[in-house]
Scaffold this motif. Structure first.
Motif, PDB file in Angstrom:
ATOM      1  N   ALA A  90      -5.847  18.556   5.918  1.00 34.42           N
ATOM      2  CA  ALA A  90      -6.126  17.507   7.311  1.00 34.42           C
ATOM      3  C   ALA A  90      -7.172  18.051   7.930  1.00 34.42           C
ATOM      4  O   ALA A  90      -8.169  17.185   8.158  1.00 34.42           O
ATOM      5  CB  ALA A  90      -4.810  17.721   8.184  1.00 34.42           C
ATOM      6  N   LEU A  91      -7.628  19.260   7.721  1.00 32.71           N
ATOM      7  CA  LEU A  91      -8.996  19.726   8.411  1.00 32.71           C
ATOM      8  C   LEU A  91      -9.935  19.563   7.771  1.00 32.71           C
ATOM      9  O   LEU A  91     -11.053  18.954   7.907  1.00 32.71           O
ATOM     10  CB  LEU A  91      -8.754  21.321   8.397  1.00 32.71           C
ATOM     11  CG  LEU A  91     -10.083  22.043   9.304  1.00 32.71           C
ATOM     12  CD1 LEU A  91     -10.353  21.483  10.455  1.00 32.71           C
ATOM     13  CD2 LEU A  91      -9.977  23.468   9.254  1.00 32.71           C
ATOM     14  N   GLY A  92      -9.884  19.469   6.204  1.00 33.13           N
ATOM     15  CA  GLY A  92     -10.791  18.761   5.260  1.00 33.13           C
ATOM     16  C   GLY A  92     -11.147  17.807   5.416  1.00 33.13           C
ATOM     17  O   GLY A  92     -12.329  16.860   5.472  1.00 33.13           O
ATOM     18  N   LEU A  93     -10.177  16.567   5.662  1.00 32.72           N
ATOM     19  CA  LEU A  93     -10.151  15.365   5.846  1.00 32.72           C
ATOM     20  C   LEU A  93     -11.002  14.869   7.300  1.00 32.72           C
ATOM     21  O   LEU A  93     -12.190  14.199   7.255  1.00 32.72           O
ATOM     22  CB  LEU A  93      -8.927  14.511   6.061  1.00 32.72           C
ATOM     23  CG  LEU A  93      -8.859  12.970   5.950  1.00 32.72           C
ATOM     24  CD1 LEU A  93      -7.471  12.323   5.501  1.00 32.72           C
ATOM     25  CD2 LEU A  93      -8.993  12.698   7.764  1.00 32.72           C
ATOM     26  N   VAL A  94     -10.686  15.791   8.198  1.00 30.60           N
ATOM     27  CA  VAL A  94     -11.377  15.482   9.492  1.00 30.60           C
ATOM     28  C   VAL A  94     -12.654  15.836   9.444  1.00 30.60           C
ATOM     29  O   VAL A  94     -13.795  15.306  10.147  1.00 30.60           O
ATOM     30  CB  VAL A  94     -10.597  16.255  10.559  1.00 30.60           C
ATOM     31  CG1 VAL A  94     -11.250  16.454  11.870  1.00 30.60           C
ATOM     32  CG2 VAL A  94      -9.417  15.846  10.898  1.00 30.60           C
TER      33      VAL A  94
END
Length: 484
Positions: free
Chosen positions: A54-58
């Motif tokens: 999710a951090l990568g997506l953000v």
């Protein structure tokens, strides 16, 4: 996790030697080393990596907003918006029709439409650099389309969020839509009027503190977005747009870029880990149809854009095939769909679709000349019969040698003197002499260049207005928006 990321990096490095983008390499490693395939399983429970993914997506969406050239888009002109609108509308409509044809429901159809409708800006930009097309006349149109796609993505995510949340009534759906677009409006307002305050909050002379403050702000806004029922991806994209208007933009971009690359790799690998290859068989035919439809839509959109800008077949092929790849945005959409509990077949469908296009789009783009050969002249505004396969460049340094642009001569004087016929005529833009083309027996235009070194000729055929530089071996034209 360390082993998976290390292997993914090594495979991507090998893939780069063959001109492949990194995204399909990460996906393949995730698929092969996950629980959905026979052999070694490095991560048995992909959900354990969900927070890092999710951090990568953000960070992906934040960096996109950070790089977003607002002024460039606003000054792009009517033709570019028409080209981008046609491209997006055609691909989205095709994806929506395919989604309904597969019988997967309205929510799934909207996800498929988004996955098929939005190209990968990372792959397209990489292709322009590696194929040395940055100076091509069609490149501003390509960049403009992918930038306008990024704007469309923000609104599409805002529209999709209430659909994925499963609003139970028309009133609830309308409320969720209002909340989504209200949040968009709030962040756009902050970008317009509050950028200086945001810059003061995160600004620091030390790179360490700048990185901590920027990442903290991004994750906070993304989390707040999700809390109010809007996708965290929207929040990340728009806070990137806010930071892009601050004085610390370039420094933030520099310190965040390595973290974006690392966590984005985790995001793509984690998506691959969640895919069961046994599901590919059930979606193989729909994926094949989707790939064919996407290629057809891109070629049609490329021709439409070339018509708008008065370009030839090669430019049309370059436009359509350069933005053929699908990648990060498609995977972001399907990740949100799976998290919302939509049909599980969407995961392998989009994974296989992205893999095929990410691998074949660079191969097709590098061979755009082959497509240019079969595109007929009647599709275009000018007759490009003899130069349909030639690249049109804006990098010619010999435009300053143009002295003559008109003539009353309608014959090749040297052919008349020898009693020979000619096929077409060319005007030397340096001295104004008219000579026959290379399809003629004597090739007097080329002979004139060799004698005088006058670089640029123009076709004198009715309906043709192209110019060719003998020194650069390319068609030449001033950049889009400048007068010829």
């Amino acid at each position: 996790m360390g082993a998976v990321v290390l292997v993914a990096g090594l495979v991507a490095r090998i893939g780069r030697r063959f001109g492949l983008p990194t995204i399909p390499c990460y996906l393949i490693v995730g698929i092969l080393l996950g629980p959905g395939t026979p052999g070694p399983v490095f991560v048995a429970h992909p959900g354990d990596l969900s927070l890092l993914a999710a951090l990568g997506l953000v960070l992906l969406l934040f960096h996109l907003g950070l790089e977003f050239p607002v002024e460039q888009v606003l000054s792009s002109g009517r033709r570019l918006f028409l080209a981008a609108g046609f491209y997006i509308g055609l691909n989205i409509s095709a994806g929506l029709a395919l989604g309904f044809a597969l019988g997967w429901g309205a929510a799934e159809a909207l996800v498929i439409a988004g996955a098929m409708g939005i190209s990968s800006s990372a792959i397209a930009t990489k292709l322009l650099i590696e194929l040395r097309r940055l100076a091509n006349v069609e490149t501003p149109a390509v960049l403009g389309i992918i930038v306008i796609e990024d704007i469309f993505l923000a609104f599409y995510l805002a529209l999709l969020a209430p659909v994925l949340s499963g609003a139970g009534s028309p009133l609830g759906f309308a409320r969720d839509i209002a909340i989504s677009f209200g949040f968009l409006l709030l962040l756009f307002t902050i970008a317009r009027y509050g950028a200086r305050v945001i810059g003061t909050v995160i600004g620091s002379r030390e790179d360490e503190l700048l990185a901590v403050l920027a990442i903290g702000l991004v994750v906070l806004v993304a989390g707040l977005s999700e809390e109010v029922g809007v996708s965290d991806a929207i929040g990340a994209l728009l806070i990137g747009l806010v930071v892009s208007r601050t004085a610390v933009r370039e420094r933030v971009e520099r310190v965040v870029l390595p973290m974006r690359d690392l966590f984005a790799a985790v995001f793509f690998v984690t998506f691959g880990l969640s895919i069961d290859v046994g599901d590919f068989g059930a979606v193989a035919i729909p994926v094949a149809i989707a790939v064919v439809v996407t290629v057809a839509c891109n070629v049609i959109a490329g021709v439409w854009t070339a018509r708008l800008f008065g370009l030839n077949q090669r430019a049309a092929a370059n436009i359509g095939l350069t933005i053929l790849g699908r990648g990060e945005f498609s995977l972001i959409l399907v990740t949100l769909a799976l998290a919302a509990g939509l049909d599980a077949r969407i995961g392998p469908f989009v994974a296989l679709y992205v893999l095929i296009l990410a691998i074949f789009s660079p191969l097709l783009a590098a061979r755009s000349r082959l497509l240019a050969r079969v595109l007929p002249d009647w599709l275009f505004r000018e007759n490009w019969r003899y130069v349909r396969e030639e690249t049109i460049s804006t990098a010619c340094t010999h435009l300053d040698q143009i002295r003559v642009t008109e003539t009353d001569q309608q014959e090749c004087a040297e052919c008349v003197a020898t009693g020979d016929d000619w096929v077409q005529l060319r005007l030397c833009l340096s001295c104004g002499v008219v000579r026959c083309c290379d399809d003629s027996i004597n090739k007097h235009a080329t002979a004139h260049f060799r004698q005088t070194n006058h670089p640029i000729v123009e076709s004198l055929e009715p309906g043709e207005h192209w110019r060719y530089c003998y020194i650069d071996n390319t068609l030449v034209r001033p950049p889009l928006g400048q007068r010829s």
